[in-house]
Design a protein around this motif. Structure first.
Motif, PDB file in Angstrom:
ATOM      1  N   ALA A 269      44.752  44.466  47.990  1.00  0.00           N
ATOM      2  CA  ALA A 269      44.294  43.161  47.518  1.00  0.00           C
ATOM      3  C   ALA A 269      45.054  42.793  46.258  1.00  0.00           C
ATOM      4  CB  ALA A 269      42.794  43.175  47.234  1.00  0.00           C
ATOM      5  N   THR A 270      45.301  41.506  46.087  1.00  0.00           N
ATOM      6  CA  THR A 270      45.904  41.014  44.861  1.00  0.00           C
ATOM      7  C   THR A 270      45.062  39.846  44.358  1.00  0.00           C
ATOM      8  OG1 THR A 270      47.933  40.149  43.845  1.00  0.00           O
ATOM      9  CG2 THR A 270      47.471  39.445  46.087  1.00  0.00           C
ATOM     10  N   PHE A 271      44.897  39.770  43.043  1.00  0.00           N
ATOM     11  CA  PHE A 271      44.018  38.781  42.426  1.00  0.00           C
ATOM     12  C   PHE A 271      44.805  37.987  41.387  1.00  0.00           C
ATOM     13  CE2 PHE A 271      41.740  42.597  43.589  1.00  0.00           C
ATOM     14  CZ  PHE A 271      40.658  42.130  44.317  1.00  0.00           C
ATOM     15  N   PHE A 272      44.438  36.725  41.234  1.00  0.00           N
ATOM     16  CA  PHE A 272      45.035  35.922  40.176  1.00  0.00           C
ATOM     17  C   PHE A 272      43.940  35.129  39.469  1.00  0.00           C
ATOM     18  CE2 PHE A 272      44.718  32.493  43.251  1.00  0.00           C
ATOM     19  CZ  PHE A 272      44.528  31.366  42.469  1.00  0.00           C
ATOM     20  N   VAL A 273      44.185  34.838  38.202  1.00  0.00           N
ATOM     21  CA  VAL A 273      43.300  33.980  37.422  1.00  0.00           C
ATOM     22  C   VAL A 273      44.174  33.162  36.479  1.00  0.00           C
ATOM     23  CG1 VAL A 273      42.928  35.740  35.646  1.00  0.00           C
ATOM     24  CG2 VAL A 273      41.255  33.905  35.942  1.00  0.00           C
ATOM     25  N   ASN A 296      41.946  23.230  33.295  1.00  0.00           N
ATOM     26  CA  ASN A 296      42.087  23.862  34.607  1.00  0.00           C
ATOM     27  C   ASN A 296      41.523  25.272  34.581  1.00  0.00           C
ATOM     28  OD1 ASN A 296      44.639  21.965  34.328  1.00  0.00           O
ATOM     29  ND2 ASN A 296      44.208  22.140  36.501  1.00  0.00           N
ATOM     30  N   ASN A 297      40.791  25.611  35.623  1.00  0.00           N
ATOM     31  CA  ASN A 297      40.312  26.975  35.820  1.00  0.00           C
ATOM     32  C   ASN A 297      40.537  27.341  37.285  1.00  0.00           C
ATOM     33  OD1 ASN A 297      38.789  27.896  33.237  1.00  0.00           O
ATOM     34  ND2 ASN A 297      38.065  25.800  33.599  1.00  0.00           N
ATOM     35  N   SER A 298      41.367  28.360  37.520  1.00  0.00           N
ATOM     36  CA  SER A 298      41.717  28.732  38.881  1.00  0.00           C
ATOM     37  C   SER A 298      41.612  30.236  39.045  1.00  0.00           C
ATOM     38  CB  SER A 298      43.148  28.286  39.214  1.00  0.00           C
ATOM     39  OG  SER A 298      43.338  26.914  38.931  1.00  0.00           O
ATOM     40  N   PHE A 299      41.192  30.662  40.213  1.00  0.00           N
ATOM     41  CA  PHE A 299      41.172  32.088  40.517  1.00  0.00           C
ATOM     42  C   PHE A 299      41.198  32.250  42.029  1.00  0.00           C
ATOM     43  CE2 PHE A 299      36.791  30.674  40.142  1.00  0.00           C
ATOM     44  CZ  PHE A 299      36.177  31.207  41.268  1.00  0.00           C
ATOM     45  N   GLY A 300      41.606  33.438  42.474  1.00  0.00           N
ATOM     46  CA  GLY A 300      41.661  33.679  43.905  1.00  0.00           C
ATOM     47  C   GLY A 300      42.153  35.074  44.219  1.00  0.00           C
ATOM     48  N   ALA A 301      42.238  35.379  45.508  1.00  0.00           N
ATOM     49  CA  ALA A 301      42.634  36.713  45.939  1.00  0.00           C
ATOM     50  C   ALA A 301      43.249  36.653  47.324  1.00  0.00           C
ATOM     51  CB  ALA A 301      41.438  37.659  45.934  1.00  0.00           C
ATOM     52  N   GLU A 314      45.010  39.522  57.559  1.00  0.00           N
ATOM     53  CA  GLU A 314      45.274  38.994  56.229  1.00  0.00           C
ATOM     54  C   GLU A 314      44.293  37.868  55.934  1.00  0.00           C
ATOM     55  OE1 GLU A 314      49.970  39.597  55.368  1.00  0.00           O
ATOM     56  OE2 GLU A 314      49.446  37.917  56.666  1.00  0.00           O
ATOM     57  N   ALA A 315      43.851  37.786  54.697  1.00  0.00           N
ATOM     58  CA  ALA A 315      42.921  36.731  54.287  1.00  0.00           C
ATOM     59  C   ALA A 315      43.211  36.346  52.850  1.00  0.00           C
ATOM     60  CB  ALA A 315      41.476  37.200  54.422  1.00  0.00           C
ATOM     61  N   SER A 316      42.960  35.102  52.523  1.00  0.00           N
ATOM     62  CA  SER A 316      43.112  34.640  51.148  1.00  0.00           C
ATOM     63  C   SER A 316      42.041  33.605  50.848  1.00  0.00           C
ATOM     64  CB  SER A 316      44.499  34.033  50.915  1.00  0.00           C
ATOM     65  OG  SER A 316      44.633  32.805  51.602  1.00  0.00           O
ATOM     66  N   ILE A 317      41.678  33.520  49.586  1.00  0.00           N
ATOM     67  CA  ILE A 317      40.717  32.515  49.126  1.00  0.00           C
ATOM     68  C   ILE A 317      41.094  32.121  47.707  1.00  0.00           C
ATOM     69  CG2 ILE A 317      39.078  34.279  48.340  1.00  0.00           C
ATOM     70  CD1 ILE A 317      36.845  32.277  49.141  1.00  0.00           C
ATOM     71  N   SER A 318      41.019  30.826  47.411  1.00  0.00           N
ATOM     72  CA  SER A 318      41.376  30.317  46.088  1.00  0.00           C
ATOM     73  C   SER A 318      40.406  29.225  45.685  1.00  0.00           C
ATOM     74  CB  SER A 318      42.805  29.751  46.082  1.00  0.00           C
ATOM     75  OG  SER A 318      43.747  30.725  46.455  1.00  0.00           O
ATOM     76  N   SER A 319      40.079  29.222  44.410  1.00  0.00           N
ATOM     77  CA  SER A 319      39.227  28.182  43.833  1.00  0.00           C
ATOM     78  C   SER A 319      40.003  27.507  42.718  1.00  0.00           C
ATOM     79  CB  SER A 319      37.934  28.785  43.290  1.00  0.00           C
ATOM     80  OG  SER A 319      37.167  27.801  42.612  1.00  0.00           O
ATOM     81  N   LEU A 320      40.169  26.187  42.827  1.00  0.00           N
ATOM     82  CA  LEU A 320      40.898  25.403  41.839  1.00  0.00           C
ATOM     83  C   LEU A 320      39.963  24.355  41.273  1.00  0.00           C
ATOM     84  CD1 LEU A 320      44.105  24.747  44.004  1.00  0.00           C
ATOM     85  CD2 LEU A 320      43.635  26.730  42.557  1.00  0.00           C
ATOM     86  N   ALA A 350      40.918  28.536  51.836  1.00  0.00           N
ATOM     87  CA  ALA A 350      40.851  29.876  52.402  1.00  0.00           C
ATOM     88  C   ALA A 350      41.562  29.897  53.742  1.00  0.00           C
ATOM     89  CB  ALA A 350      39.394  30.329  52.568  1.00  0.00           C
ATOM     90  N   ASN A 351      42.059  31.067  54.112  1.00  0.00           N
ATOM     91  CA  ASN A 351      42.634  31.252  55.439  1.00  0.00           C
ATOM     92  C   ASN A 351      42.524  32.705  55.859  1.00  0.00           C
ATOM     93  OD1 ASN A 351      45.239  31.458  53.520  1.00  0.00           O
ATOM     94  ND2 ASN A 351      45.651  32.631  55.389  1.00  0.00           N
ATOM     95  N   VAL A 352      42.455  32.911  57.181  1.00  0.00           N
ATOM     96  CA  VAL A 352      42.394  34.241  57.779  1.00  0.00           C
ATOM     97  C   VAL A 352      43.406  34.274  58.921  1.00  0.00           C
ATOM     98  CG1 VAL A 352      40.981  35.950  58.976  1.00  0.00           C
ATOM     99  CG2 VAL A 352      39.948  34.491  57.223  1.00  0.00           C
TER     100      VAL A 352
END
Length: 768
Positions: A269-273, A296-301, A314-320, A350-352
């Motif tokens: 897993a990889t995370f960003f903020v 701006n406040n963003s985070f996701g994985a 594979e899956a990803s999710i991001s909140s902007l 998000a995507n899967v």
């Protein structure tokens, strides 16, 4: 007789044994052996392979005599491909690999939706990696896309500063922005989304100019931008802080990335903020901002799980989340300002993806699901001067809400025919369904966009390597769109000829369409003439159709310490029933534009030259320059009462960029960048004190120059680096100096660089 037969059999068997050989050798780079280099022989319907050991040695045994194609490759080095005739019992072949300083061997997926080296892709794909984004000090996607040939990012509103991407002279609605290959960038998201995606969310950006692949939506007429988010590759971390001073306005950005992978490498897993806070900026001292304030406040994985060698999930999710305010620089509710735009966005994406390979990895099945939800509260208003209008305005201020939901699902099957007329042909078949719902309402303006688009697309594509020199990518896409009466078929074909491994000629023909709907800029409400301007759709609007041609030559030459190359591309696109905005006068709220079809269509054509060079990884130069024209066949009324013009607005006939990096060692790095934009035609509505009548204006050309320098201190014992960096954006302060002032300004009269001279400093703590 029996002895004679036995003798013949023994002789035949001995001859058969004698017809097999051993191929061996050593592979080096910069004088040193290289481990894990893949060495492969293909020919006579057979394949043989081996990897080099720690001494750089390889051995291929039991190779039947005959003619073969030899492939030697390793990521980070330029591959070797040559013909080999095996006719001796022992063949010794030694090779020296050159480092791939220009990323010529990068693997891309956007052109064909299957992994393919850039130099083997029939569709030309350009790359922007995370190092490039860092070297140009890009805070977000919008700032990074400027450094690509044929691309131009422009700011289109003096108050809210929304941006749009132009590719090969076509505005934002003609290009498709993908997140991990999925088209979840809705028309409304396209207004502000490029500024809301932080740079540290991005692993790389793949850019395809034109519509050479049938696998993506037919609306990708100008091209496709595929944003590949950060991928789990190794355990690592990266934390940073940047301070920018925009001619006195403070801009703070905190970012972080972390990656964790299990010991077997089967899950990670990889995370960003990212958090950004920017003050507003007033350039002409009228107490109305030219740059809005931002929060701006963003985070996701991103996650992956590989249960077997042949399966991957594979899956990803991001909140902007973003708040922006522009207009009169005053505290309090937005509707009490003389003029203002206020936006609060809440975006969830998000995507899967699931993939399974079978049939000895010659076949694969892919299923995917993606979506995004955007909730927006917004205000766009100007205080009336008339006392009666003011009372009505304060009683019902023009606040609005937006909700956008985009859902996409699809299936894809790939199969490689390994002996298709003697060569490989990858057949891709699939289908996808996209549902996009936009509801945008401002009751005070009687303004409502209630739009739902549904599109079912089926695609079939053949990626045929006719020979080692010839490749043919051909495909057909069928789209059934709910706003179009008939099913639309879009054939596309790309042809590549490689006379040598370092030279590629490409030719592409593609067709596409855009449905009669509201796109990005159609959903923006601007200020003009003391009121607000809005876009409405002509009830008789029909779909727009396109035909595009492009041809290019790509050449790279590598010697021991120097690599250089160029790409020259010509492009031509004809738009039938081309969309355009015609000024149809005013109503009680302000200017009104009608989106209509141009009966004669429009033509966009031109050429792009790319240059690149790298000396021993010390100096790296990249640049691109585009010359083009964009003209309607029938003149367009851009401002009621002024002459109609054929030229596309806000579209310069020439523009370009350049980047130069200096890396004397792994600790020090200096990068210089330049963006040039030629003159363009603009409209300027009356209303501000400086502008007493409606008029056309041709802007002056401008050049934006910047640099960034960094030094990394390696902290012993903890495998950590401390990087200090700083630099200047827009060194010469080439910023627009004729902005309108006051509340009655024409907010669309904006051009030039996105910000004035900006100083920045920062630090990063990163794993080594």
């Amino acid at each position: 007789m029996r002895n004679l037969l036995f003798t013949v059999l023994i002789f035949s068997y001995s001859s058969l044994i004698a017809q097999k050989a051993t191929v061996q050798g050593v592979i080096k780079g910069s004088g040193n052996p290289i481990e894990m280099v893949a060495v492969q022989l293909h020919g006579n319907g057979q394949s043989f392979g081996a990897y080099t050991d720690e001494d750089g040695s390889y051995t291929l045994e039991n190779i039947p005599y005959g003619s073969y194609q030899l492939h030697i490759q390793l990521i980070g080095y330029i591959s070797i491909e040559e013909s080999l005739n095996v006719d001796e019992p022992m063949e010794t072949l030694n090779f020296t690999l050159q480092e791939d300083w220009l990323d010529l061997e990068q693997v891309v997926i956007t052109g064909t939706r299957t992994s393919k080296k850039i130099t083997r892709s029939p569709v030309m794909v350009n790359l922007i990696d995370k190092e490039t984004l860092r070297n140009v000090q890009a805070c977000n996607l919008s700032e990074g896309l400027r450094f690509q040939p044929g691309l131009r990012v422009e700011t289109d509103c003096q108050t809210c500063n929304y941006t749009q991407l132009r590719m090969n002279g076509l505005q934002g609605g003609y290009s498709q922005i993908l997140i991990n290959g999925r088209p979840i960038f809705s028309p409304l998201t396209g207004l502000y989304g490029m500024e809301q995606i932080p740079a540290n969310m991005i692993e790389r950006i793949e850019v395809v100019r034109g519509g050479g692949s049938a696998l993506y939506g037919s609306g990708a007429i100008g091209g496709t931008v595929n944003i590949i988010t950060r991928l789990p590759q190794s355990n690592s971390y990266d934390i940073g802080y940047t301070y920018q001073n925009i001619s006195g306005a403070a801009d703070h950005q905190i970012l972080g990335n972390a990656t964790a992978i299990n010991t077997s490498g089967t899950a990670g897993a990889t995370f960003f903020v990212n958090k950004r806070s920017r003050e507003w900026y007033d350039h002409n001292n009228d107490n109305f901002s030219e740059l809005p304030s931002l929060e701006n406040n963003s985070f996701g994985a991103n996650f992956f799980f590989q249960p077997t060698d042949h399966q991957k999930l594979e899956a990803s999710i991001s909140s902007l989340n973003e708040y922006r305010y522009g207009g009169e620089m005053t505290e309090g509710p937005a509707h009490l300002a003389q003029q203002s735009e206020e936006r609060t966005h809440r975006v969830l994406m998000a995507n899967v993806d699931y993939q399974i390979n079978f049939n000895d990895d010659n076949s694969s099945f892919i299923a995917y699901l993606a979506g995004q939800h955007t909730g927006r509260d917004h205000f766009t208003g100007i205080l009336p001067d008339d006392s009666v209008d003011l009372v009505n305005y304060l009683a019902d201020p023009p606040y609005g809400t937006s909700e956008v939901i985009t859902l996409q699902g699809g299936l894809q099957i790939n199969h490689c025919f390994t002996n298709f007329f003697g060569t490989d042909n990858v057949i891709t078949f699939g289908g996808e369904y996209i549902d996009d719902r936009v509801n945008d309402v401002i009751e005070a303006y009687n303004y409502l966009i209630d739009q739902e688009t549904k599109n079912l697309g089926l695609f079939l594509q053949s990626d045929w390597e006719i020979s080692n020199q010839l490749s043919l990518l051909s495909g057909l896409r069928m789209d059934q769109h709910n706003l179009v009466d008939n099913i639309i078929l879009s054939p596309r074909v790309s042809f590549m000829y490689r006379p040598r491994p370092n030279t590629q000629f490409r030719f592409t023909y593609s067709t596409g369409f855009r449905a009669p709907q509201a796109f990005d800029t159609d959903l923006h409400i601007a200020f003009a003439g003391g009121g607000v301007s809005r876009v409405f759709l002509d009830p008789d609007l029909v779909e727009e159709r396109s035909q595009s041609l492009s041809a290019s030559i790509n050449y790279d030459r590598a010697v021991e310490k120097f690599v250089a190359g160029f790409t020259l591309e010509g492009f031509h696109t004809f738009l039938r029933n081309a969309f355009y905005l015609e000024s149809v006068g005013e109503d009680n709220f302000g200017e009104v534009f009608m989106k209509q079809n141009n009966p004669g269509g429009a033509t966009v054509q031109g050429a792009t030259l790319e240059l690149r060079a790298n000396y021993n990884q010390y100096f790296k130069l990249e640049g691109g320059y585009t010359i083009q024209s964009s003209l309607y066949e029938d003149p367009v009324v851009n401002i009621d009462g002024l002459e109609a013009r054929k030229e596309f607005l806000r579209t310069p006939d020439h523009y370009g960029y350049a980047t130069l990096s200096f890396l004397p060692d792994r600790k020090f790095n200096t990068a210089i960048n330049l963006v040039y934009t030629g003159p363009m035609l603009l409209t300027h509505f009356a209303g501000a004190p400086e502008q007493t009548e409606d008029a056309y204006k041709t802007s002056d050309p401008f050049t934006e120059l910047g640099f960034r320098s960094s030094y990394t201190f390696e902290l012993p014992g903890i495998d950590t680096g401390l990087e200090l960096f700083g630099g200047i954006k827009n060194i010469t302060n080439a910023y627009q100096n004729d902005f309108d002032s006051g509340k009655n300004r024409d907010s669309n009269f904006v051009y030039g660089p996105a910000a004035p001279r900006t100083y920045f400093i920062g630090l990063r703590i990163k794993s080594l």
